[in-house]
Write an enzyme that holds these catalytic residues in place. Structure first.
Site, mmCIF file in Angstrom:
data_model
loop_
_atom_site.group_PDB
_atom_site.id
_atom_site.type_symbol
_atom_site.label_atom_id
_atom_site.label_comp_id
_atom_site.label_asym_id
_atom_site.label_seq_id
_atom_site.Cartn_x
_atom_site.Cartn_y
_atom_site.Cartn_z
ATOM 1 N N ARG A 161 -31.132 -37.210 -13.605
ATOM 2 C CA ARG A 161 -32.157 -38.241 -13.802
ATOM 3 C C ARG A 161 -31.492 -39.597 -14.053
ATOM 4 O O ARG A 161 -31.937 -40.634 -13.573
ATOM 5 C CB ARG A 161 -33.038 -37.845 -14.992
ATOM 6 C CG ARG A 161 -34.329 -38.626 -15.098
ATOM 7 C CD ARG A 161 -35.159 -38.123 -16.260
ATOM 8 N NE ARG A 161 -35.843 -36.884 -15.975
ATOM 9 C CZ ARG A 161 -37.067 -36.796 -15.450
ATOM 10 N NH1 ARG A 161 -37.732 -37.879 -15.152
ATOM 11 N NH2 ARG A 161 -37.627 -35.631 -15.240
ATOM 12 N N ARG A 163 -42.935 -40.247 -11.483
ATOM 13 C CA ARG A 163 -41.730 -39.782 -12.184
ATOM 14 C C ARG A 163 -41.761 -40.337 -13.599
ATOM 15 O O ARG A 163 -42.086 -41.518 -13.805
ATOM 16 C CB ARG A 163 -40.447 -40.282 -11.520
ATOM 17 C CG ARG A 163 -40.138 -39.702 -10.178
ATOM 18 C CD ARG A 163 -39.887 -38.224 -10.198
ATOM 19 N NE ARG A 163 -38.652 -37.830 -10.865
ATOM 20 C CZ ARG A 163 -38.353 -36.568 -11.158
ATOM 21 N NH1 ARG A 163 -39.207 -35.602 -10.880
ATOM 22 N NH2 ARG A 163 -37.216 -36.267 -11.749
ATOM 23 N N HIS A 209 -53.235 -46.553 -14.961
ATOM 24 C CA HIS A 209 -53.655 -45.188 -15.285
ATOM 25 C C HIS A 209 -55.152 -45.061 -14.988
ATOM 26 O O HIS A 209 -55.927 -45.951 -15.351
ATOM 27 C CB HIS A 209 -53.374 -44.898 -16.760
ATOM 28 C CG HIS A 209 -53.705 -43.496 -17.159
ATOM 29 N ND1 HIS A 209 -52.884 -42.429 -16.867
ATOM 30 C CD2 HIS A 209 -54.783 -42.985 -17.799
ATOM 31 C CE1 HIS A 209 -53.441 -41.319 -17.319
ATOM 32 N NE2 HIS A 209 -54.592 -41.627 -17.887
HETATM 33 C C1 GRF Z 1 -53.902 -44.417 -9.035
HETATM 34 O O1 GRF Z 1 -54.998 -43.611 -9.364
HETATM 35 C C2 GRF Z 1 -53.107 -44.678 -10.237
HETATM 36 O O2 GRF Z 1 -53.873 -44.793 -11.388
HETATM 37 C C3 GRF Z 1 -52.225 -43.494 -10.300
HETATM 38 O O3 GRF Z 1 -51.892 -43.243 -8.948
HETATM 39 C C4 GRF Z 1 -52.950 -43.692 -8.130
HETATM 40 C C5 GRF Z 1 -52.454 -44.629 -7.055
HETATM 41 O O4 GRF Z 1 -52.019 -43.913 -5.968
HETATM 42 N N1 GRF Z 1 -51.126 -43.717 -11.194
HETATM 43 P P1 GRF Z 1 -51.803 -44.644 -4.568
HETATM 44 O O5 GRF Z 1 -51.733 -46.117 -4.781
HETATM 45 O O6 GRF Z 1 -52.972 -44.315 -3.693
HETATM 46 O O7 GRF Z 1 -50.523 -44.068 -4.020
#
Ligand code: GRF
Length: 252
Positions: A79, A105, A123
């Site tokens: 990591r 990650r 989030h």
């Molecule tokens: C969103 O729901 C975000 O909150 C989460 O991953 C999603 C974004 O994925 N952390 P993407 O932009 O469609 O790849």
């Protein structure tokens, strides 16, 4: 490591240099790309890094003319080695701000500390509820539905050592409907995510964010850089007071 620039555009006069870390389809990345292109924020995305080879987010970056880098975490011996490569790539691009846009990650304290105050995550729930280890993707929405909560939403926050616990910059609520499934709730939340992350980056780029303990103070526009003429006003950021909390209004 390049010198940190906490005061944003108002201090330097040049656009904020943003690095975006992704793992998936990149819908949130696309919202950031579109907002930069539309001149809605004094920022430019200078590098996109995916830990997943072939992630569609990389295609979105390339289509926008942004350097797209794959750092497959599985190809590193540890990591620490993976994160060293991440840091080298971000530092090489001279980023001022790092955005985690669907980056799946966990980052170690060493990485988080190196980018303290300039590392943001989005989030898909209203933190501090429904966050923490293992809470990502549909698991979040399943847990919200199982809890019986009537409101969910999204949160953009600064990243600290504790998962999903850093100072909150922007939140946008959405209703939870009686007949919601994880898919329908996710779609409603996603619409707000596409507005919330660009807003948070814009506020940072305008030098309007101040971290005070676990709270973020949002300075009025006049205290940062002058608003761009084509930038939409930040919802609820026109309060008369010297600072204000930012919350996007859910669309009816
Ligand atoms: C969103 O729901 C975000 O909150 C989460 O991953 C999603 C974004 O994925 N952390 P993407 O932009 O469609 O790849």
């Amino acid at each position: 490591m390049p010198e940190r620039r906490p005061e944003g555009l108002g201090r330097t006069g040049s656009p904020l240099r943003v690095g975006v870390l992704v793992s998936g389809t990149g819908t949130v990345l696309q919202a950031l790309i579109d907002a930069c292109r539309a001149g809605e924020m004094p920022a430019e995305i200078v590098v996109v890094i995916s830990n997943v080879p072939g992630a569609f987010a990389l295609e979105r970056a390339r289509a926008a003319g942004i350097p797209a880098v794959t750092l497959d975490h599985r190809s590193f011996p540890s990591r620490a080695a993976f994160e060293t490569a991440l840091r080298t790539t971000l530092d090489g691009a001279g980023v001022d701000l790092v955005c985690l846009a669907g980056f799946l990650r966990i980052l170690t304290p060493g990485f988080v500390d190196a980018f303290a105050g300039r590392l943001m995550n989005i989030h898909p729930a209203l933190l501090p509820a429904f966050g923490g280890k293992g809470m990502y993707g549909d698991r979040v929405h399943e847990t919200v539905l199982a809890s019986g909560a009537r409101v969910s939403g999204c949160t953009v926050h600064f990243v600290t050592r504790d998962a999903d616990a850093g100072p909150i910059i922007v939140q946008a609520p959405v209703p939870v409907e009686d007949d919601d499934t994880p898919a329908t709730l996710s779609a409603r939340v996603r619409r707000e995510e596409l507005r919330a992350f660009p807003l948070a980056v814009r506020l940072f780029a305008e030098g309007r964010l101040r971290i005070a303990g676990n709270r973020v103070r949002v300075l009025p526009a006049a205290a940062g850089s002058p608003p761009r003429t084509n930038a939409p006003a930040a919802p609820q950021d026109t309060a008369a007071g010297p600072e204000t909390r930012v919350r996007l209004r859910a669309k009816p």
